[in-house]
Write an enzyme that holds these catalytic residues in place. Structure first.
Site, short mmCIF file in Angstrom:
data_model
loop_
_atom_site.label_atom_id
_atom_site.label_comp_id
_atom_site.label_asym_id
_atom_site.label_seq_id
_atom_site.Cartn_x
_atom_site.Cartn_y
_atom_site.Cartn_z
N ASN A 1 -1.19 -6.56 -1.63
CA ASN A 1 -0.29 -6.22 -0.54
C ASN A 1 0.31 -4.84 -0.76
OD1 ASN A 1 1.39 -6.96 1.87
ND2 ASN A 1 3.03 -6.55 0.40
N GLU A 2 0.02 -3.92 0.13
CA GLU A 2 0.66 -2.61 0.18
C GLU A 2 0.65 -1.86 -1.15
OE1 GLU A 2 4.55 -3.29 1.83
OE2 GLU A 2 3.76 -3.77 3.80
N GLN B 1 9.21 -14.53 -2.00
CA GLN B 1 10.23 -14.50 -0.96
C GLN B 1 10.55 -15.87 -0.37
OE1 GLN B 1 8.08 -10.93 0.97
NE2 GLN B 1 10.21 -10.59 1.49
C1 GBH Z 1 6.72 -5.49 3.97
O1 GBH Z 1 6.59 -4.16 3.59
C2 GBH Z 1 6.52 -6.40 2.79
O2 GBH Z 1 5.15 -6.68 2.62
C3 GBH Z 1 7.29 -7.68 2.92
O3 GBH Z 1 7.24 -8.38 1.71
C4 GBH Z 1 8.71 -7.38 3.36
O4 GBH Z 1 9.51 -8.51 3.40
C5 GBH Z 1 8.63 -6.73 4.73
O5 GBH Z 1 7.94 -5.55 4.60
C6 GBH Z 1 9.97 -6.38 5.35
O6 GBH Z 1 10.58 -5.33 4.66
O7 GBH Z 1 12.93 3.12 2.21
O8 GBH Z 1 12.00 4.85 3.62
O9 GBH Z 1 11.19 4.61 1.36
C7 GBH Z 1 6.96 -3.25 4.60
C8 GBH Z 1 6.62 -1.86 4.26
C9 GBH Z 1 7.05 -0.09 2.82
C10 GBH Z 1 8.78 -0.86 4.23
C11 GBH Z 1 8.05 0.70 2.02
C12 GBH Z 1 9.78 -0.08 3.43
C13 GBH Z 1 10.11 1.89 2.16
C14 GBH Z 1 10.55 2.89 3.15
N1 GBH Z 1 7.64 -1.23 3.43
N2 GBH Z 1 9.15 1.08 2.87
S1 GBH Z 1 11.75 3.95 2.53
#
Ligand code: GBH
Length: 592
Positions: free
Chosen positions: A281-282, A105
């Site tokens: 990460n996640e 990023q």
């Molecule tokens: C973070 O994840 C990331 O680690 C980071 O790289 C990123 O830039 C930051 O968020 C901001 O977005 O569309 O309802 O299915 C955040 C957690 C998990 C948020 C998956 C979005 C999908 C939700 N993310 N989620 S949905």
């Protein structure tokens, strides 16, 4: 194909399989790194700056805090918050107050200094519309070259800015790039960033790229020079392409030894300088990327619906082995992985919705947290699905998983309501073509119509529909994590942040910088943590997302999460008001 002399030691074997009239043939060719790039990715843009930039100081005028947002008329000066300090709130002395980012990023320099391609170079260059804005991470924030500020104006400067609202003026300061200097200047103690695996191993495994290691060595040393503690994530989604192409990446157990070798390299080189290593990460997101778009990567014969769980099991095992590897190398650093998710609120108080809340915890956090923090195995609801196809975790694997994290790292952006599927949970669980299968829960951010249908908090940018300010739920989330998974090292909030609505559409700098909603979010979130701590929850730190506006994955630059604005023409950085609000809460409540 051509083979450039510098890379003769790093070659990829590549097989071609096809059918000639009436007979099959297989042929093998050997590709240089250069050929590998051009075959799978194509031309990579170059930033105009592509050597490490040396020092110019942070401009004093860019450290002037914003005027208060909620003041009565006629404020007499800058930022003198009106409400009295709550004397029972405090961030402990060693609280990890930080900001975060991730390699793909922010770094740019996508093809420089020996880096190999990652799956994100393919997703951004080759898959139409995968990034909605058709942008790539080729240049991004060019942090690969702009991370540093040499220590000429030096420590004196850093010391001056320890007092955030200092009136000392050093006029020659320009609004320049220098990401680590700008972190230090705001009084931030920790910088959490990720290492690009494909810079260290261009093909994911095999030959090490010393230039990549030297780069991160200098990033770490620069952090330490500025009194900023580096916290390092090994894997923030940018999987080396070669590992996806040769065996399907995380879908294959072959991923595990390759990850371990990478982890060993990083632990060995940097283990003595870093206090926190995060393996993944996640995982829910990592594994949710599977199945990858068809036609760009090696095809997999694992059924699409099952792929996230194959990925998950390999990730869990790789994490646990990396944890024990770090311990066997006598690292003193804390080792963990970052989970993500908000507090889960039942939409109604029906039994079915309470059950849905439990399923939501199980399928989002539990499938990682239960094996790692409690007992080495999946939650029952997850296990009853994955046991249909995954090999059962062996006693040895379970033992290795159990206890394999020194603290609970959590990305805790928002919260959601959960309810049972309209068909009922059982009907969904029994039907693999149900749209909510296999998790079988509904998720929303709005109260039910019977309660007025309100959003649970102010919405972020419309392009980030999952995100609302829900900071009132932060203490409940912290308590739930502590009570449920009992992490021995407490909870480190590794990401939280907010996409200011419509920020990308703004063109006037002063309008961009006064980001009221993000400011309210950070203030509310930090207050939530103070309440949690006052209630006895062991929250050990808070790392804000993000240091800087950056490439927001599939949304490109169309949404902004930065505490700093970036002018992408000049690569200048500017502090937004939210950065001051975030820093101010810490400063006010940090125990000296
Ligand atoms: C973070 O994840 C990331 O680690 C980071 O790289 C990123 O830039 C930051 O968020 C901001 O977005 O569309 O309802 O299915 C955040 C957690 C998990 C948020 C998956 C979005 C999908 C939700 N993310 N989620 S949905």
């Amino acid at each position: 194909m051509r083979s450039s002399p510098g890379f003769c030691a790093a070659l990829a074997a590549y097989s071609v399989v096809g059918t000639a009239v009436g007979q099959n043939f297989t042929a093998s060719v050997t590709l240089s790194l250069e050929d590998y790039w051009s075959l799978y990715v194509g031309p990579i843009e170059q930033a105009s700056i592509n050597t490490t930039v040396e020092a110019t100081p942070v401009p004093t005028e860019s450290l002037i805090p914003p005027p208060g947002l909620y003041y009565p008329p006629f404020p007499t000066g800058h930022e003198a918050p009106l409400q009295a300090k709550n004397e029972s709130w405090a961030f402990p002395k060693d609280f990890k107050f930080g900001v975060s980012s991730a390699a793909y990023q922010v770094e740019g320099a996508a093809k420089d200094e020996g880096k190999g391609p990652s799956i994100w170079d393919v997703l951004s260059h080759r898959v139409p519309g995968y990034i909605t804005t058709n942008e790539t991470g080729d240049i991004a924030n060019n942090q690969y070259y702009l991370y540093k500020q040499a220590v000429t104006h030096e420590n004196k400067t850093a010391r001056k800015f320890e007092s955030l609202w200092a009136s000392e003026v050093i006029v020659e300061y320009r609004n320049f790039k220098k990401d680590i200097a700008r972190i230090a200047a705001m009084g931030v103690k920790v910088y959490s960033f990720s290492i690009s695996w494909a810079r260290i191993f261009p093909f994911g495994s095999g030959q090490v790229n010393e230039q990549g290691l030297a780069h991160y060595q200098d990033v770490i040393d620069t952090c330490l020079e500025y009194g900023v503690e580096p916290a390092i994530t090994l894997f923030h989604w940018d999987l080396p392409l070669a590992l996806q192409n040769s065996y399907g990446g995380l879908l294959s157990p072959k991923f595990i030894p390759d990850f371990l070798e990478y982890a060993r390299t990083i632990f060995t080189r940097f283990g003595d300088k870093v206090d926190h290593f995060i393996t993944f990460n996640e995982p829910t997101v990592v594994c949710g990327f599977y199945p990858l778009p068809e036609g760009y990567f090696k095809a997999s014969n694992i059924p699409k619906q099952q792929q996230p769980y194959y990925c998950g099991q390999n990730l869990l095992i790789a994490h646990s082995q990396a944890y024990h590897l770090a311990k066997s190398l006598n690292l003193t650093a804390q080792i963990t992985l970052k989970l993500n998710g908000g507090y889960k609120i039942p939409l109604t108080n029906s039994t079915a919705d309470l059950e849905a809340v439990q399923r939501a915890w199980d399928w989002n956090e539990g499938l990682w947290a239960k094996p790692i923090f409690l007992d080495g195995d999946y939650p029952t609801s997850v296990k009853s699905y994955v046991s249909k196809f995954l090999p059962e975790l062996t006693a040895e694997q379970k033992a290795a998983l159990n206890g394999s994290a020194d603290l609970f790292a959590h990305d805790a952006y928002t919260s959601h309501f959960y309810s049972a599927p309209d068909t009922g949970t059982d009907a969904c669980v029994a039907n693999s073509s149900h749209p909510l299968f296999p998790k079988c829960v509904n998720e929303t951010w709005a109260y039910p119509a019977a309660s007025g249908g309100w959003a649970l908090g102010p919405a972020a940018d419309p392009l980030v529909p999952w995100l609302h300010k829900a900071t009132e739920w932060v203490p409940a989330l912290m308590r739930y994590i502590q009570d449920t998974w009992k992490p021995r090292g407490g909870i480190l909030v590794t990401e939280f942040g907010f996409a200011e609505p419509f920020e990308a559409q703004k063109t006037l700098l002063p309008d961009i910088l006064l980001d009221q909603q993000r400011s309210a979010y950070f203030k509310g979130f930090m207050e939530g943590l103070l309440i949690a701590i006052a209630e006895g929850t062991n929250v050990v730190g808070a790392l804000a997302w993000s240091l800087i506006d950056n490439l927001e994955w599939t949304s490109g630059n169309s949404v902004k999460f930065g505490l700093q604005y970036v002018n992408y023409t000049t690569q200048e950085r500017y502090y937004k008001a939210s950065f001051f609000h975030f820093a101010d809460v810490f400063k006010k409540y940090h125990e000296q």
